[in-house]
Design a protein around this motif. Structure first.
Motif, PDB file in Angstrom:
ATOM      1  N   ASN A   1      49.078  80.890 -61.977  1.00  0.00           N
ATOM      2  CA  ASN A   1      50.569  80.912 -61.675  1.00  0.00           C
ATOM      3  C   ASN A   1      51.161  81.505 -63.173  1.00  0.00           C
ATOM      4  O   ASN A   1      50.745  81.037 -64.225  1.00  0.00           O
ATOM      5  CB  ASN A   1      51.197  79.596 -61.417  1.00  0.00           C
ATOM      6  CG  ASN A   1      50.755  79.122 -60.021  1.00  0.00           C
ATOM      7  OD1 ASN A   1      50.601  79.945 -59.139  1.00  0.00           O
ATOM      8  ND2 ASN A   1      50.226  78.032 -59.901  1.00  0.00           N
TER       9      ASN A   1
ATOM     10  N   HIS B   1      55.814  83.599 -58.854  1.00  0.00           N
ATOM     11  CA  HIS B   1      56.795  82.991 -57.885  1.00  0.00           C
ATOM     12  C   HIS B   1      57.978  83.654 -57.784  1.00  0.00           C
ATOM     13  O   HIS B   1      58.494  83.816 -58.970  1.00  0.00           O
ATOM     14  CB  HIS B   1      56.629  81.693 -57.547  1.00  0.00           C
ATOM     15  CG  HIS B   1      57.176  81.063 -56.205  1.00  0.00           C
ATOM     16  ND1 HIS B   1      58.605  80.861 -56.208  1.00  0.00           N
ATOM     17  CD2 HIS B   1      56.780  80.992 -55.102  1.00  0.00           C
ATOM     18  CE1 HIS B   1      58.823  80.316 -54.788  1.00  0.00           C
ATOM     19  NE2 HIS B   1      57.609  80.404 -54.347  1.00  0.00           N
TER      20      HIS B   1
ATOM     21  N   THR C   1      55.162  83.104 -65.320  1.00  0.00           N
ATOM     22  CA  THR C   1      56.563  82.968 -65.236  1.00  0.00           C
ATOM     23  C   THR C   1      56.866  84.076 -65.977  1.00  0.00           C
ATOM     24  O   THR C   1      56.632  84.584 -67.047  1.00  0.00           O
ATOM     25  CB  THR C   1      57.170  81.669 -65.921  1.00  0.00           C
ATOM     26  OG1 THR C   1      58.449  81.586 -65.734  1.00  0.00           O
ATOM     27  CG2 THR C   1      56.493  81.584 -67.293  1.00  0.00           C
TER      28      THR C   1
ATOM     29  N   GLU D   1      50.038  77.948 -65.236  1.00  0.00           N
ATOM     30  CA  GLU D   1      49.112  76.667 -64.620  1.00  0.00           C
ATOM     31  C   GLU D   1      47.971  77.548 -63.999  1.00  0.00           C
ATOM     32  O   GLU D   1      48.049  78.854 -63.731  1.00  0.00           O
ATOM     33  CB  GLU D   1      49.854  76.323 -63.316  1.00  0.00           C
ATOM     34  CG  GLU D   1      48.763  75.156 -62.560  1.00  0.00           C
ATOM     35  CD  GLU D   1      49.453  74.690 -61.221  1.00  0.00           C
ATOM     36  OE1 GLU D   1      48.931  73.683 -60.921  1.00  0.00           O
ATOM     37  OE2 GLU D   1      50.607  75.362 -60.858  1.00  0.00           O
TER      38      GLU D   1
ATOM     39  N   GLN E   1      60.372  82.367 -60.231  1.00  0.00           N
ATOM     40  CA  GLN E   1      59.886  82.548 -61.777  1.00  0.00           C
ATOM     41  C   GLN E   1      60.254  84.099 -62.145  1.00  0.00           C
ATOM     42  O   GLN E   1      60.016  84.194 -63.458  1.00  0.00           O
ATOM     43  CB  GLN E   1      58.433  82.129 -62.035  1.00  0.00           C
ATOM     44  CG  GLN E   1      58.297  80.714 -61.783  1.00  0.00           C
ATOM     45  CD  GLN E   1      59.155  79.667 -62.666  1.00  0.00           C
ATOM     46  OE1 GLN E   1      59.225  79.967 -63.977  1.00  0.00           O
ATOM     47  NE2 GLN E   1      59.671  78.731 -62.340  1.00  0.00           N
TER      48      GLN E   1
ATOM     49  N   ARG F   1      43.048  79.892 -59.496  1.00  0.00           N
ATOM     50  CA  ARG F   1      44.297  80.697 -59.247  1.00  0.00           C
ATOM     51  C   ARG F   1      45.396  80.539 -60.478  1.00  0.00           C
ATOM     52  O   ARG F   1      45.297  79.344 -60.702  1.00  0.00           O
ATOM     53  CB  ARG F   1      45.078  80.427 -57.882  1.00  0.00           C
ATOM     54  CG  ARG F   1      44.278  80.698 -56.644  1.00  0.00           C
ATOM     55  CD  ARG F   1      44.745  80.103 -55.317  1.00  0.00           C
ATOM     56  NE  ARG F   1      45.039  78.882 -55.206  1.00  0.00           N
ATOM     57  CZ  ARG F   1      45.290  78.222 -54.366  1.00  0.00           C
ATOM     58  NH1 ARG F   1      45.201  78.643 -53.011  1.00  0.00           N
ATOM     59  NH2 ARG F   1      45.343  76.744 -54.093  1.00  0.00           N
TER      60      ARG F   1
END
Length: 705
Positions: free
Chosen positions: A690, A654, A692, A682, A657, A688
């Motif tokens: 996630n 994201h 960082t 995650e 991040q 899906r």
């Protein structure tokens, strides 16, 4: 008129014999049924003897028809071809007990054809085939001194089960097939997981009880449908010719005592030529010799037969000077072939066998097609070759015959209990035994040579296996068992009792006899004598090699085993096999994938194996929270960047991040093609991921995957 008899074998299983419904033109025909397994056994005899032969021409065929199991043959030709190995081995099991039951000198052709008509996968047809062959002969006019019967015996725990189902056999440590009459046993064939001699005898005695019941059932059928036996004129040697040969008895006996088989054979040939010359002055005798060339040999064998028995029974010495339990000189050579994966030469007297081991990938196992739906592939094979030069003869090479297939199967059965499991040793194993010289017991020499070759190859067998053959010489009430029979003792003796095993117990038995049966006492004595001989050979083998070599041959392939989630098999294979094909073309390895997610990479090139392993691990890799990766940015969106991870999955970083500082656009921190170090934060319920960048610490960077 249809006649039928039945016997309840217990547990609701009924064995029936029926005649008169089908195959009425055969000399005798019987349908045997147990459960839904049905076999048709027929026996037919030629009307007149075959001229110019000196043996009984018995032909036994077991005709596998895949329709019996509800199957269509595979391959291009949709009809059955040459008999399978299993069919040939079944035919041999039928042949061995019935052959001694015909009159001496009988020369009419007799053919037994057994055809399985229906097979239910719980009741194997081989035992029914032996019973059916005996029943067909017994009700026919053919001069057969039967009936006899056969049973299979299993050992499950401490229980002996006679005529077990296929389901029960899966739990058994013993597969014992015996045939016999009311008083004695005429054939034994067994595979066993190192079973003791005491347990083998207990199983045999349990089976003999049911054999007697099945003989009574056949006698009932004979009473209802049996034909009178015809009087046949058996071939007799002319008395004048017999006297001519008997006059050379002293010379024949002296030749018999020559230890070297080749020199012995040469001396017998000289004697035959002398006899033929003596007959030249007598026109009728000369005509007899020309018409029946085998008669001279037959009388010579009679002289040898009597002499051998006298030496053993009265003098306690065999023709080569050995005592009853003496074993010929043994020889062992390992690693004799530099480029094979394992090799050994085993010698016992003039018998010499070279066995070679080849290791291959899991995908190189032998695919099987037959009436048994259980076993579709095997990864351990033993092949036996018996070239003409091994007995100093000349004949065309025609491929494996029934004898070669039978001996190979026996040696294969002997080693099977000690072969490591596929989990421990993920290779296909092929053994080939080449008989280089033959003077008795080549199948047992093949067993010993196979043990040595496997150990030379570094195959971690559970225990060494050795084999020995026990012979029998009888006269009236006298009987002497002899250890390690040579060719002449096999030919002129009464029994070839082959036993293989480890120090712990028996792994295989095969018994051929020339008399009508063996008592339990003789069988027990033979088993104990075989145990002594087997342990003696194992002692000598261990002086040469105590355990399998620690390393495989440098020329043997290496196998790397991976375990993946079965749901990812499709990803490894790829659309139309594209992915697995690209890996094999790039690396040259062989890849075998099993349904449970086991992947076997086979190659002799260690670097290629590593590359293939890395490719597969990348395809099947499943990230987890906390993993750190270096990945390429493959897509930019307003809300973040997608980074490609191992296994072909993308994860989202994201925009919040992507950097420690606040950025207005994703492109301020990442562009297409950039490589970023990311950490999984995650994985949601939909899979899906996630990621960082700003949460990656210096410690994290040390464990990048």
């Amino acid at each position: 008129m249809i006649k039928k008899v039945e016997k309840d074998l217990g547990n609701g299983r009924v064995l029936s014999l029926e005649t008169g419904r089908v195959a009425r033109e055969a000399g005798g025909s019987v349908i045997v049924r147990l459960g839904d397994t049905m076999v048709l056994a027929t026996a037919t005899m030629a009307a007149t003897p075959r001229e110019g032969i000196d043996f009984f021409p018995l032909l036994v065929d077991f005709e596998e028809k895949l329709y019996a199991a509800g199957r269509i043959p595979g391959g291009f030709f949709k009809r059955e071809g040459r008999p399978s190995e299993k069919a040939i081995l079944t035919a041999r099991k039928i042949d061995r007990p019935i052959r001694p039951m015909f009159p001496e000198g009988f020369r009419n052709d007799v053919q037994i054809v057994v055809t399985p008509l229906s097979v239910d996968q719980e009741n194997p047809p081989d035992i029914l085939a032996i019973v059916g062959a005996s029943a067909a002969l017994s009700i026919s006019e053919i001069p057969f001194d039967g009936p006899l019967a056969a049973v299979r015996v299993a050992k499950v725990g401490d229980e002996y089960i006679v005529n077990p189902t296929s389901t029960q056999m899966r739990e058994s440590s013993l597969d014992l097939v015996i045939a016999g009459n009311n008083d004695s046993i005429s054939m034994i064939e067994a595979g066993a997981d190192q079973v003791s001699e005491a347990d083998m005898m207990a199983a045999l005695k349990a089976g003999h009880v049911v054999i007697k019941q099945l003989i009574a059932l056949q006698n009932e059928l004979v009473k209802q449908a049996g034909q009178p036996k015809i009087d046949v004129v058996c071939h007799q040697v002319d008395p004048q010719l017999e006297k001519l040969v008997q006059d050379k008895a002293a010379k024949i006996e002296a030749a018999l005592k020559i230890a070297d088989k080749d020199k012995q054979g040469a001396e017998i040939k000289k004697i035959i030529e002398e006899i033929k010359k003596s007959a030249e002055g007598n026109a009728p005798l000369a005509e007899l010799v020309a018409k029946h060339p085998g008669d001279i040999k037959k009388v010579i064998e009679d002289v040898e037969y009597d002499a051998m028995r006298r030496m053993i029974l009265k003098e306690g010495k065999r023709v080569d000077g050995r005592g009853p339990k003496d074993i010929r000189q043994l020889g062992f050579e390992l690693g004799v072939l530099p480029r094979t994966h394992g090799s050994a030469i085993f010698s016992r007297g003039q018998t010499q066998v070279l066995t070679v081991v080849t290791l291959g990938s899991a995908g190189e196992g032998q695919r099987l097609e037959g009436l048994d739906l259980e076993e579709t592939e095997k990864r351990y094979m033993h092949h036996y070759n018996f070239p003409a030069y091994s007995v100093g003869e000349v004949r065309p090479l025609r491929g494996a015959g029934r004898r070669e297939i039978g001996h190979g199967a026996l040696a294969e059965k002997a080693l099977l209990p000690v072969i490591p499991s596929e989990e421990l040793f993920p290779y296909t194993i092929r053994l080939v035994s080449e008989v280089l010289g033959s003077n008795g017991s080549t199948s047992m020499a093949s067993t010993c040579g196979s043990t040595l070759a496997l150990m030379d190859a570094g195959v971690k067998i559970d225990a060494p296996v050795a084999g020995i053959s026990i012979g029998l010489i009888t006269e009236g009430d006298k009987a002497v068992t002899i250890t390690d029979i040579q060719g002449v003792e096999d030919h002129l003796g009464d029994m070839d009792f082959k036993v293989t095993g480890t120090r712990k117990g028996i792994t295989a038995i095969q018994v051929d006899i020339k008399i009508k049966g063996l008592s339990h006492e003789i069988i027990e004595r033979a088993l104990q004598q075989a145990k002594e001989g087997r342990n003696f050979i194992l002692d000598k083998m261990e002086e040469v090699i105590k355990a399998p070599r620690t390393e495989l041959s440098p020329y043997a392939p290496r196998v790397i085993t991976l375990k993946i989630d079965p749901s990812k098999i499709g990803a490894v294979i790829g659309p139309g096999g594209k992915m697995i094909r690209s890996i094999t073309e790039e690396t040259g390895v062989q890849i075998d994938i099993e349904d449970d997610g086991t992947i076997l990479i086979t190659t002799a090139d260690a670097e290629a194996a590593k590359v293939a392993q890395a490719r597969i691990e990348a395809i099947t890799f499943t990230p987890k929270v906390g993993d750190v990766f270096k990945g390429e940015v493959v897509r930019i969106m307003n809300f973040g960047a997608f980074v490609e991870l191992p296994g072909g999955k993308d994860g989202l970083v994201h925009i919040s991040q992507l950097s420690d500082r606040r950025i207005a656009r994703v492109e301020d921190a990442a562009k297409m093609g950039d490589e970023l170090i990311v950490k999984v934060t995650e994985i949601d319920d939909m899979g899906r991921i996630n990621l960082t960048v700003k949460g990656v610490t210096d410690e994290d960077k040390k464990r990048v995957i």
